[in-house]
Each structure stands twice: as structure tokens, then as C-alpha cells.
Design a protein around this motif. Structure first.
Motif, PDB file in Angstrom:
ATOM      1  N   LYS A 152       0.836  -1.192   0.000  1.00  0.00           N
ATOM      2  CA  LYS A 152       0.000   0.000   0.000  1.00  0.00           C
ATOM      3  C   LYS A 152       0.877   1.251   0.000  1.00  0.00           C
ATOM      4  N   ASP A 153       0.510   2.231  -0.815  1.00  0.00           N
ATOM      5  CA  ASP A 153       1.230   3.510  -0.897  1.00  0.00           C
ATOM      6  C   ASP A 153       2.675   3.330  -1.347  1.00  0.00           C
ATOM      7  N   PRO A 189       9.671   5.590   2.767  1.00  0.00           N
ATOM      8  CA  PRO A 189      10.841   4.810   3.207  1.00  0.00           C
ATOM      9  C   PRO A 189      10.576   3.309   3.257  1.00  0.00           C
ATOM     10  N   ALA A 190       9.345   2.923   3.595  1.00  0.00           N
ATOM     11  CA  ALA A 190       9.026   1.495   3.670  1.00  0.00           C
ATOM     12  C   ALA A 190       9.069   0.841   2.295  1.00  0.00           C
ATOM     13  N   SER A 191       8.863   1.630   1.250  1.00  0.00           N
ATOM     14  CA  SER A 191       8.861   1.064  -0.099  1.00  0.00           C
ATOM     15  C   SER A 191      10.249   0.612  -0.526  1.00  0.00           C
ATOM     16  N   ALA A 192      11.277   1.334  -0.079  1.00  0.00           N
ATOM     17  CA  ALA A 192      12.641   0.914  -0.407  1.00  0.00           C
ATOM     18  C   ALA A 192      12.955  -0.431   0.243  1.00  0.00           C
ATOM     19  N   VAL A 193      12.478  -0.626   1.452  1.00  0.00           N
ATOM     20  CA  VAL A 193      12.681  -1.909   2.137  1.00  0.00           C
ATOM     21  C   VAL A 193      11.964  -3.026   1.379  1.00  0.00           C
ATOM     22  N   ALA A 214      14.858  10.410  -3.763  1.00  0.00           N
ATOM     23  CA  ALA A 214      14.916   9.417  -4.833  1.00  0.00           C
ATOM     24  C   ALA A 214      16.114   8.492  -4.691  1.00  0.00           C
ATOM     25  N   VAL A 215      17.107   8.896  -3.901  1.00  0.00           N
ATOM     26  CA  VAL A 215      18.368   8.149  -3.832  1.00  0.00           C
ATOM     27  C   VAL A 215      18.187   6.698  -3.374  1.00  0.00           C
ATOM     28  N   PRO A 216      17.484   6.414  -2.266  1.00  0.00           N
ATOM     29  CA  PRO A 216      17.402   5.015  -1.811  1.00  0.00           C
ATOM     30  C   PRO A 216      16.824   4.072  -2.863  1.00  0.00           C
ATOM     31  N   MET A 217      15.763   4.493  -3.554  1.00  0.00           N
ATOM     32  CA  MET A 217      15.146   3.616  -4.544  1.00  0.00           C
ATOM     33  C   MET A 217      16.049   3.443  -5.763  1.00  0.00           C
ATOM     34  N   ALA A 218      16.652   4.530  -6.218  1.00  0.00           N
ATOM     35  CA  ALA A 218      17.550   4.434  -7.372  1.00  0.00           C
ATOM     36  C   ALA A 218      18.758   3.554  -7.052  1.00  0.00           C
ATOM     37  N   GLU A 219      19.273   3.676  -5.842  1.00  0.00           N
ATOM     38  CA  GLU A 219      20.467   2.908  -5.478  1.00  0.00           C
ATOM     39  C   GLU A 219      20.186   1.408  -5.433  1.00  0.00           C
TER      40      GLU A 219
END
Length: 446
Positions: free
Chosen positions: A297-298, A304-308, A354-359
Motif C-alpha cells: 500500500k502507498d 521509506p518502507a517502499s525501499a525496504v 529518490a536516492v534510496p530507490m535508485a540505489e
């Protein structure tokens, strides 16, 4: 069936017999929820202006939801008898013996279904003359029971919900127990785990056959949608060998997607992807891979939870044993991570988010994500940003999902960095000493 179905019955009967255009299954539901299913010897018919009162004696009772009316009991009920109805007065008076489904109303009974649910007979029969399609009976019995189970759960009565699920039909029992387990899990009620275990026991007890698999898949959906994760994963494991044994490709793909969906919802992406890998339709696989991150969800790069979650999905893809599917899954998931990050970069004040997801994708050597990381490091990385940028340009030059000219483009860009910046980038890539653009590309391959 229990009197707890009364709320469902009210909904089904509220419109009255005027709804002649209803689907057959809804008439079946009326009969299933009737208080009595009788054969009645009629002795008197009184026309009360389009509605007739029929008086008679109970000859046989075949079922119903209320306390039984025994043979020999006097009974009276009303039935529509307009000239254009199912039972005009003349026909009703000519019928000396009828089979009828009755429901309670203020002041007595009325015919629950005056169409196919009421029949004139020549003689008393040992078994019902009105016979419904077993498929429709099971479908509507399940619908009615599921509604009643939900009603009990809303009242906090988990015991009552489970009691309604423990029907005699073994196929329906497994499905309803799973439905109850899902409903109880959604409401975090104490009996949810026990209900899930009981649902699995009911499934295991079923004989082999197509109905067993269909029942198991339906139960699996109820468990997964309700959040009964442990039970859903256990049932998915039990179903997997039967699904693998299917020989019709479309049927097999549909069942595999059920396993995939349940495992995603139940937080086991490795097993979910293992099921998806067996789906034969490439378009279907691609669509599911593109949608997979959005099971959270979301989902989005700013969350931040999406990167995890995305890291777990990418790790699950890396764990797949089928090399071709592993590459397919990594590419699709990295593209989603890249697009999510790139969308934030378009809003300057959100670029750092955007950095955590791109990395995540760049570390898997996804070239477009590595280029995005390089740009982000130059813009937001501060004094160390140039070395970080050089590192990611090197990764982009050796990564996947890019044009054939990526290597030459990377060499050209890396030539614009100072020797000190390239040496710092080499250290970030696990190397040491001076680093030419070519050396950086070699280090990035590792």
C-alpha cells in the motif's frame, strides 16, 4: 441452516415476487433460506384480492431453517394469485397437493418462491419434487453462509462464525472455514490461527480430483485476502504439486497466478516468484512483475518502507534458480525502481528522496538507475559527490538494460573526471591506486 441467515433472507425476499427477472441463483437462495420445505394437502383456497390464503395439512417436510412442522399439522400460507401470475386462482384451487417453500411473515407464512419453488403434485413423493441445480445450491449456500459468518465476526462472535462454517458438505466446509479464518484474521480475532489450521485440515481430508483443487484455490484466496498469512502459505505449499500436475496450459497458468498472488499478499516474495516463473504466458509474467511492488500500500520512492519492500523483491528475484526468469524479474523490478526514483527527481525539493530507490536498482547493475544515481550524486552528494558519480557512471557502462554504446559513453564521461576523483571512485568499487576509465569499468564488473 441456522436462523442466523435471517438477515440474508430479508435482503433476498424484500423485493417480493414481482422480481420475475432475477437470475435463477437468487430463486435458489430464496428456497435455501425458507423456513419450511413442505408437501401440503390443500383443503381451502380463499381469494383476498390478488393474494390467496391456502389452508391445508402438512404431509411431508423435507427441510428448512425453522423448527420442523410435523406431518398432520394444520398450516396456512399466502401466495400471489393474480390472473397474470404463476398461480391464478383457478389453478390454485385445482391443486389439491402442492410442494411449497414457506417463510415466516407477521401473521403466518407465505410462499417463499411462487414460481419454480411451488409445484402441483399428483401424489405424495418420498423425495422432493423441486430439485435445484447442485452447482447453484452450493454457490448460494456458500454466499448465504459467508454473509452470516461475516455478521457474526462483526459482532465479535468468533465461535459463532466458526460454527456456521462447519457445514456437512466437505467442499463447502473447507471454503467456509477459510473464509472464516480470513475474516477473523482481518479483525485480528483470537481464533483466526485455529480457524486457518482447521481450514487446512478440511482441505487435506478432501478426496483427489478437480473439485479438490478448485476448492483449495478458493480457500487460498480467502486466507490470503484476509491476512491469514501462515495458513495461506501452508495451503499454497500443499496446492503447488497439484498445480504443477495440470496439463492444460491456461488452467495451469491461472492456478499458478493464484499461488503467486497469495504468496505475495502473505509476504513470501521468493515463493511467489517461483510460482510466477512457471507461468507460460510471457505477457502475463511481465504484467505481474510490473505490478508486484504495488502490492505494498502507498508504494513510492518517497515512502521509506517502499525501499525496504523493493529490496526484498529484488533479493527474491536474485534467489530464483531459473536463470532466464531471474534476469526477466530483475529487469522488470529494477525498471520499476528506476521509474519511481526518476519521478521524484522531476521535483527538485524531493530529489534527495529518490536516492534510496535508485540505489537499489543501481547496486544490481541496472544501467539507467546507475546513470540516475550518478546525476543525483553530482547534484546532491556534496564534496564526495564527484567520486560517487564516477563510481556510478562506471557501473552504468557495464550494466544491463541499456544501449550497446553504453560502454563507450561511460569511458567518455569518466575521462572528464580528475585522476583524484577516479582514484576515489576506484576505492568505492573495491580497488586501489590510480584508476583509468577502463580500470573503473573493470572494477565495476565485479
Amino acid at each position: 441452516m441456522s436462523r442466523l441467515v435471517v438477515s440474508t433472507a430479508v435482503l433476498l425476499f424484500a423485493a417480493g415476487s414481482a422480481l420475475a427477472g432475477m437470475e435463477p441463483k437468487h430463486y435458489v437462495a430464496r428456497r435455501l433460506t425458507a423456513d419450511h420445505h413442505l408437501q401440503v394437502e390443500a383443503s381451502e383456497v380463499e381469494d383476498r384480492g390478488g393474494v390467496c390464503r391456502v389452508e391445508g395439512t402438512v404431509i411431508r417436510r423435507f427441510g428448512g431453517t425453522a423448527e420442523a412442522l410435523t406431518s398432520g399439522t394444520a398450516v396456512a400460507f399466502s401466495v400471489p394469485c393474480a390472473a397474470d401470475g404463476f398461480w391464478p386462482v383457478s389453478r390454485l384451487k385445482a391443486a389439491r397437493l402442492v410442494e411449497v417453500f414457506l417463510r415466516s411473515v407477521p401473521g403466518g407464512f407465505e410462499a417463499a418462491d411462487d414460481g419454480q419453488g411451488m409445484m402441483a403434485l399428483e401424489a405424495v413423493t418420498e423425495t422432493p419434487a423441486v430439485r435445484d441445480d447442485p452447482v447453484l445450491v452450493r454457490e448460494m449456500a456458500e454466499t448465504i453462509a459467508a454473509y452470516s459468518i461475516e455478521s457474526q465476526a462483526r459482532r465479535g462472535n468468533s465461535k459463532g462464525a466458526l460454527a456456521l462454517a462447519r457445514v456437512s458438505d466437505p467442499l463447502l466446509r473447507a471454503r467456509l472455514l477459510a473464509h472464516a479464518a480470513g475474516i477473523l484474521a482481518t479483525r485480528t480475532m483470537a481464533d483466526a490461527d485455529a480457524a486457518g489450521a482447521e481450514a487446512i485440515e478440511a482441505f487435506v481430508a478432501l478426496p483427489d480430483g478437480e473439485e479438490r483443487l478448485d476448492t483449495g484455490l478458493a480457500a487460498l484466496e480467502s486466507l490470503a485476502l484476509g491476512g491469514a498469512k501462515a495458513a495461506a502459505l501452508r495451503l499454497a505449499d500443499l496446492l503447488a504439486p497439484e498445480v504443477d500436475g495440470l496439463t492444460v496450459p491456461t488452467r495451469r497458468d491461472t492456478a499458478l497466478l493464484s499461488l503467486y498472488g497469495a504468496r505475495v499478499r502473505s509476504d513470501d516474495p521468493v515463493a511467489a516468484l517461483a510460482a510466477l516463473a512457471k507461468v507460460g504466458n510471457p505477457k502475463t509474467r511481465r504484467e505481474r512483475l510490473e505490478d508486484m511492488p504495488f502490492a505494498q500500500k502507498d508504494f513510492g520512492a518517497a515512502n521509506p518502507a517502499s525501499a525496504v519492500w523493493m529490496d526484498r523483491l529484488l533479493s527474491a528475484a536474485e534467489a530464483q534458480t531459473d536463470a532466464a526468469f531471474r534476469s526477466e524479474a530483475l529487469t522488470a523490478l529494477c525498471r520499476t525502481a528506476y521509474r519511481a526514483a526518476a519521478g521524484l527527481v522531476e521535483i527538485p525539493e524531493l530529489a534527495t528522496k529518490a536516492v534510496p530507490m535508485a540505489e537499489l536498482a543501481a547496486r544490481r547493475h541496472h544501467a539507467p538507475a546507475a546513470v540516475l544515481m550518478a546525476v543525483l550524486m553530482e547534484v546532491t552528494g556534496g564534496p564526495a559527490g564527484r567520486a560517487e558519480a564516477a563510481r556510478w557512471y562506471a557501473v552504468a557502462g557495464t550494466g544491463f538494460d541499456t544501449a550497446a554504446t553504453a560502454r563507450s559513453e561511460a569511458l567518455k564521461i569518466l575521462s572528464s573526471f580528475t585522476p583524484a576523483e577516479r582514484a576515489a571512485a576506484a576505492r568505492l568499487l573495491g580497488g586501489a591506486g590510480a584508476a583509468t576509465p577502463v580500470k573503473l569499468l573493470e572494477l565495476a564488473k565485479k
